[in-house]
Write a protein that holds these residues in place. Structure first.
Motif, PDB file in Angstrom:
ATOM      1  N   ARG A 401       2.094  17.311 -15.186  1.00 54.62           N
ATOM      2  CA  ARG A 401       2.551  17.523 -17.157  1.00 54.62           C
ATOM      3  C   ARG A 401       4.089  17.662 -17.029  1.00 54.62           C
ATOM      4  N   LYS A 402       4.743  18.395 -16.669  1.00 52.59           N
ATOM      5  CA  LYS A 402       5.938  19.011 -16.459  1.00 52.59           C
ATOM      6  C   LYS A 402       6.834  18.008 -16.209  1.00 52.59           C
ATOM      7  N   GLY A 403       6.829  17.117 -15.486  1.00 57.40           N
ATOM      8  CA  GLY A 403       7.352  15.915 -15.312  1.00 57.40           C
ATOM      9  C   GLY A 403       7.490  15.129 -16.670  1.00 57.40           C
ATOM     10  N   ALA A 404       6.257  14.601 -16.998  1.00 59.35           N
ATOM     11  CA  ALA A 404       6.034  13.612 -17.735  1.00 59.35           C
ATOM     12  C   ALA A 404       7.048  14.866 -19.318  1.00 59.35           C
ATOM     13  N   SER A 405       6.704  15.828 -19.564  1.00 58.20           N
ATOM     14  CA  SER A 405       7.550  16.506 -20.913  1.00 58.20           C
ATOM     15  C   SER A 405       8.763  15.922 -20.325  1.00 58.20           C
ATOM     16  N   LYS A 406       9.396  15.261 -19.535  1.00 52.43           N
ATOM     17  CA  LYS A 406      11.196  15.627 -19.174  1.00 52.43           C
ATOM     18  C   LYS A 406      11.728  14.131 -19.747  1.00 52.43           C
ATOM     19  N   ILE A 407      10.420  12.668 -20.021  1.00 50.77           N
ATOM     20  CA  ILE A 407      11.066  11.955 -19.911  1.00 50.77           C
ATOM     21  C   ILE A 407      11.364  11.539 -21.691  1.00 50.77           C
ATOM     22  N   LYS A 408      12.233  11.088 -22.194  1.00 53.40           N
ATOM     23  CA  LYS A 408      12.910  11.121 -23.172  1.00 53.40           C
ATOM     24  C   LYS A 408      12.632   9.936 -24.049  1.00 53.40           C
ATOM     25  N   ALA A 409      13.172   9.029 -23.191  1.00 53.75           N
ATOM     26  CA  ALA A 409      13.013   7.462 -23.899  1.00 53.75           C
ATOM     27  C   ALA A 409      12.734   6.508 -22.273  1.00 53.75           C
ATOM     28  N   PRO A 410      12.272   4.913 -22.046  1.00 51.74           N
ATOM     29  CA  PRO A 410      11.723   5.159 -22.823  1.00 51.74           C
ATOM     30  C   PRO A 410      10.173   5.654 -23.386  1.00 51.74           C
ATOM     31  N   GLY A 411       9.371   5.401 -24.271  1.00 46.99           N
ATOM     32  CA  GLY A 411       8.162   5.833 -24.450  1.00 46.99           C
ATOM     33  C   GLY A 411       7.595   5.363 -23.386  1.00 46.99           C
ATOM     34  N   LEU A 412       7.209   6.124 -22.917  1.00 46.26           N
ATOM     35  CA  LEU A 412       5.384   6.035 -21.444  1.00 46.26           C
ATOM     36  C   LEU A 412       4.550   6.361 -21.817  1.00 46.26           C
ATOM     37  N   ASN A 413       3.476   6.288 -21.275  1.00 39.87           N
ATOM     38  CA  ASN A 413       2.335   6.397 -21.250  1.00 39.87           C
ATOM     39  C   ASN A 413       2.113   6.640 -19.539  1.00 39.87           C
ATOM     40  N   VAL A 414       1.933   8.223 -19.573  1.00 41.77           N
ATOM     41  CA  VAL A 414       2.015   8.754 -18.165  1.00 41.77           C
ATOM     42  C   VAL A 414       0.158   9.056 -17.572  1.00 41.77           C
ATOM     43  N   MET A 415      -0.077   7.271 -16.940  1.00 41.77           N
ATOM     44  CA  MET A 415      -1.556   8.490 -16.260  1.00 41.77           C
ATOM     45  C   MET A 415      -2.003   9.145 -15.215  1.00 41.77           C
ATOM     46  N   TYR A 416      -2.791   9.843 -15.117  1.00 41.77           N
ATOM     47  CA  TYR A 416      -2.772  11.206 -14.207  1.00 41.77           C
ATOM     48  C   TYR A 416      -4.589  10.655 -13.516  1.00 41.77           C
ATOM     49  N   GLY A 417      -4.793  11.221 -12.083  1.00 39.59           N
ATOM     50  CA  GLY A 417      -6.073  10.897 -11.638  1.00 39.59           C
ATOM     51  C   GLY A 417      -5.714  12.209 -10.299  1.00 39.59           C
ATOM     52  N   ASP A 418      -6.389  13.141 -10.066  1.00 39.46           N
ATOM     53  CA  ASP A 418      -6.333  13.314  -8.331  1.00 39.46           C
ATOM     54  C   ASP A 418      -8.156  13.809  -7.653  1.00 39.46           C
ATOM     55  N   LYS A 419      -8.275  14.250  -6.602  1.00 40.32           N
ATOM     56  CA  LYS A 419      -8.365  14.401  -5.472  1.00 40.32           C
ATOM     57  C   LYS A 419      -9.714  15.719  -5.901  1.00 40.32           C
ATOM     58  N   ASP A 420      -9.424  16.588  -6.636  1.00 40.86           N
ATOM     59  CA  ASP A 420      -9.770  17.540  -7.965  1.00 40.86           C
ATOM     60  C   ASP A 420     -11.168  17.138  -8.773  1.00 40.86           C
ATOM     61  N   GLY A 421     -10.528  16.266  -9.128  1.00 37.14           N
ATOM     62  CA  GLY A 421     -11.441  15.416 -10.484  1.00 37.14           C
ATOM     63  C   GLY A 421     -10.581  15.521 -11.431  1.00 37.14           C
ATOM     64  N   ASN A 422      -9.967  15.699 -12.142  1.00 30.85           N
ATOM     65  CA  ASN A 422      -8.905  15.967 -13.117  1.00 30.85           C
ATOM     66  C   ASN A 422      -8.081  14.632 -12.681  1.00 30.85           C
ATOM     67  N   ILE A 423      -8.265  14.250 -14.346  1.00 28.22           N
ATOM     68  CA  ILE A 423      -7.795  13.004 -15.046  1.00 28.22           C
ATOM     69  C   ILE A 423      -7.143  13.262 -16.113  1.00 28.22           C
ATOM     70  N   ALA A 424      -6.301  12.414 -17.388  1.00 22.04           N
ATOM     71  CA  ALA A 424      -5.409  13.115 -18.175  1.00 22.04           C
ATOM     72  C   ALA A 424      -4.555  11.661 -18.207  1.00 22.04           C
ATOM     73  N   TRP A 425      -4.099  11.316 -19.869  1.00 20.29           N
ATOM     74  CA  TRP A 425      -2.663  11.019 -20.049  1.00 20.29           C
ATOM     75  C   TRP A 425      -2.211  11.372 -21.195  1.00 20.29           C
ATOM     76  N   TRP A 426      -0.330  11.839 -20.904  1.00 18.70           N
ATOM     77  CA  TRP A 426       0.468  11.760 -21.952  1.00 18.70           C
ATOM     78  C   TRP A 426       1.454  10.566 -22.499  1.00 18.70           C
ATOM     79  N   ALA A 427       1.585  10.612 -23.586  1.00 15.76           N
ATOM     80  CA  ALA A 427       2.301   9.993 -24.782  1.00 15.76           C
ATOM     81  C   ALA A 427       3.476  10.839 -24.170  1.00 15.76           C
TER      82      ALA A 427
END
Length: 776
Positions: A401-427
């Motif tokens: 999430r912290k890495g995703a927050s540092k992206i200024k441009a281009p606009g990206l959807n960062v998609m995420y999943g992990d072995k502990d069952g977490n899923i996420a996306w960040w614009a």
């Protein structure tokens, strides 16, 4: 007679010797997949096992050594691609290809990505951060190959000298990729011309905002002047001998929704097809970390990646991060020199304003109408290297999430999943808001404070979703749901793919790996089917051929298989209906420009269902045309052209007109095309389905594919070592390598290969192993 025989035998021996010498020469140009090589200043030896598709599996005792070896093996496969990509942003393509690329170089010199790259490289170097050290170690490996490895055949054919790469080159590639994501340079000028010349009703009928009828990603946070500007942007992007970055799909289900009991992750970024293909795969292992990653040319850090703990994928956010301004005043002038192959250099003067570079200076006929380009990328300090490094070396979801927050441009959807069952996306983008009544689809007024005063948003205000109660996250470049009561402006995809993936995900209680594979290759658009059915209701057939065609449209389910006839008819009618509705109202060339915009795909669905739209009337006639009349005229013309083009209706098969060839820049020379290009293949799918294979609609009735999935990745955390992927052509960019196109048939047939991670299996099945030892 004896003398003639002797001369003949001598010539045979010479030819034989030359043939052997040439064979050895060509063999020497191939990548090294086995043996020992040297690298300077290694702490210990590095082993690189190459699997049966030439994917390197790098085992190093420390991170610096790993990145140095990565740089070397990346360069030996993709040096020409690196060279091409590093030259785009600084306007250096004319040095390679001559004066034909001069206008492209002028444009990029004006935009100024290279000026930003110089500043960012200096900032990173002065920090001496871990990101800088690892990037430099990677470049040391690249540069060592340049000095000691064979010269790629493209360099010889083009007469290019090799030269070392720097951090600045990496930022230039990053900047070009960021610019290729943007859409405003194509669409804003045309929308402005429509609003000015035709009026707001015509803009309203196109439903550019799309809030009334679209599938949105659900948030769950924790004038002639304008025509020339658009045409120039279109010309520049189409002239590039490198892929543009277009769109993408990704969907992730959590253990509750997964048939495997663990997260399943999918991603297939859509990019322009090219040869070599966009991604270079590499699996890197040290005692501290592991990563299976996909690298863009000259990128030390992977943009797509997974390990045993988490997976990351990307799609385009499609937010509007470019605005054009008129009524601007120059504040500075910069001289830029462009070197040209076999010609004298050219010097241009670039004017800078407080709103960005004045791009109208490089567009014929607009020199007296200054228009500046305001772009987020040039307005903010970039943290791209830091962001991608953190995504590559994250310890947990918080780091990502912290890495995703540092992206200024281009606009990206960062998609995420992990072995502990977490899923996420960040614009992930640096977003800004102008006044509520400012239409950012139009060129803005620099003298109007409501057009210039804006507020930067904090990352916490961006659209995002984590561990959703509906058990999945997805992105198909469609618009996110409202944030804080408003919709962020952008160039979002139409609802076709979004509707399809949500319906497929919700059609079953549990989603399996086989379901995922089927989703990747799905070629059905329910939106296209509805439009076809509307066509059929309006059409009044006059002969047997028309009756058969109407029946095909009326019964079509929206599938685009290569044997289908309906999509051939459908796409023809789409083109002619749009042409009849729009061409009589737009200036010369504007209609073709509109067909090349991202907005066109989003607007024709609501337009075709709007019987009262002003677009149906031909302003050049006294009568008032209706939608029904336009559809019937388009239907007749379409069938006439298809008969002339393809003959009997039995030959109206989608695969006969929808084809894929992977182009290499050298392949533009016809005699070299078969040696450098890969293809041609008859293909299923279209630009409006999950298996998105895009094309430009033209009068030809042919739809050569320009972009599509640059890879397909399927990662199952219940069986991580058997996760699978595919590349469009092959791992190697060297046309002499056996791995230049070894995946092309797999890709076209929807097949897969394993992303190997088990060390014992990798060692057993390796087709070769390179051991790097220190030169010192």
């Amino acid at each position: 007679m004896r003398a003639v025989k002797k001369i003949f035998l001598t010539l045979l021996v010479v030819v034989f010797i030359l043939a052997i010498a040439f064979t050895f020469y060509l063999s020497g140009l191939k990548p090294t997949y086995d043996g020992q090589l040297q690298l300077p200043n290694l702490s210990s030896e590095v082993k690189v096992h190459f699997d049966n598709h030439a994917i390197p599996h790098i085992y190093a005792e420390n991170t610096m050594d790993a990145y140095k070896a990565l740089g070397y093996v990346h360069a030996q496969e993709r040096l020409f691609q690196m060279e091409l990509m590093r030259r785009i942003a600084p306007g250096r393509l004319s040095e390679m290809f001559g004066k034909d690329l001069l206008e492209t170089d002028k444009f990029f010199k004006t935009v100024g990505i290279h000026r930003m790259a110089k500043e960012e490289a200096a900032r990173l170097k002065s920090s001496n951060s871990i990101e800088f050290q690892l990037a430099q170690s990677y470049l040391d490996g690249v540069n060592y190959f340049i000095k000691n490895g064979p010269t790629p055949v493209e360099f010889t054919l083009l007469g290019l000298d090799k030269s070392e790469y720097t951090i600045e080159d990496i930022y230039n590639v990053m900047g070009y990729i960021s610019f290729s994501f943007a859409q405003a340079q194509k669409s804003d000028p045309i929308v402005t011309a429509i609003a000015k010349n035709l009026g707001p009703e015509y803009v309203a009928d196109l439903d550019l905002a799309g809030h009334g009828k679209t599938e949105m990603i659900r948030n769950y946070p924790q004038n002639a002047t304008m025509e020339k500007l658009s045409a120039k942007a279109d010309e520049i992007m189409n002239s590039l001998p490198a892929p543009t970055w277009i769109g993408s799909n990704s969907w992730v289900v959590n253990p509750t929704k997964s048939a495997t009991g663990a997260v399943i992750f999918a991603n297939d970024p859509h990019m322009g097809f090219s040869q070599p293909c966009v991604w270079f795969e590499a699996h890197v292992v040290t005692p501290e970390w592991e990563r299976y990653g996909y690298h863009a040319a000259l990128f030390p850090f992977a943009l797509l990646l997974h390990n045993r703990n988490y997976a990351i994928g990307l799609t385009m956010f499609e937010n509007d991060d470019i605005d054009f301004y008129y009524n601007v005043e120059p504040t500075a002038t910069i001289k830029e020199e462009i070197k040209i192959k076999d010609a004298d250099p050219v010097t241009i003067e670039v004017q800078i304003s407080e709103f960005g570079p004045i791009v109208s200076d490089v567009i014929d006929g607009l020199e007296d109408k200054p228009i500046a380009m305001w772009w987020t990328y040039l307005q903010t300090e970039q943290e791209s290297m830091e962001a991608i490094h953190l995504l590559n070396h994250a310890k947990n979801m918080d780091d990502v999430r912290k890495g995703a927050s540092k992206i200024k441009a281009p606009g990206l959807n960062v998609m995420y999943g992990d072995k502990d069952g977490n899923i996420a996306w960040w614009a992930s983008a640096k977003l800004h808001l102008l006044g509520d009544n400012v239409d950012r689809n139009l060129v803005l007024n620099a003298k109007d404070s409501t057009h210039t005063n804006f507020r930067w948003l904090d990352f916490t205000e961006n659209p995002q979703a984590e561990n959703t109660p509906w058990n999945y996250v997805y992105s198909t470049n469609n618009q996110p749901d409202s944030i804080r009561g408003g919709y962020y402006p952008g160039y979002y995809a139409p609802e076709d793919r979004a509707l399809r993936i949500t319906s497929l995900l919700e059609s079953k209680e549990k989603i399996s790996v086989d379901d995922y594979k089927a989703f990747f290759l799905d070629n059905t658009s329910t939106v296209s089917a509805k439009i076809a059915h509307e066509f059929a209701r309006q059409i009044e057939p006059q002969n047997e051929l028309q009756k058969e065609a109407k029946e095909l449209l009326a019964n079509w389910d929206g599938s685009h298989s290569r044997e289908s006839k309906a999509p051939v008819i459908y796409q023809k009618i789409i083109y002619h209906s749009l042409k009849l509705a729009m061409e009589n109202k737009l200036d010369s060339g504007q209609f073709e420009g509109w067909l090349n915009t991202h907005l066109m795909k989003r607007t024709f669905d609501p337009l075709f269902h709007n019987d009262s739209s002003k677009w149906w009337d031909d302003l050049k006639t006294e009568a008032k045309e209706t939608r029904k009349q336009v559809f019937n005229k388009a239907f007749v013309v379409s069938l006439e052209e298809l008969t002339a083009q393809l003959g009997d209706v039995k030959k109206w098969k989608w695969g006969n007109v929808h084809t894929l060839e992977h182009p290499h820049p050298i392949g533009k020379v016809e005699m070299l095309r078969e040696y450098f290009n890969v293809g041609t293949f008859k293909m299923d799918a279209s630009d409006a389905v999950l298996n998105k294979l895009s094309f430009v609609r033209t009068s030809t009735g042919l739809y050569p594919i320009t972009s599509g999935p640059s890879t397909r990745r399927l990662i199952n955390f219940a069986d991580i070592e058997n996760s699978q992927s595919i590349l469009p052509t092959g791992q190697s960019g060297n046309p002499l390598s056996d791995y230049y196109d070894d995946q092309a048939e797999f890709y076209t047939k929807g097949k897969w290969r394993k992303m190997m991670m088990n060390k014992e299996e990798i060692e057993q099945k390796a087709m070769g192993t390179v051991i790097f030892k220190s030169e010192n």
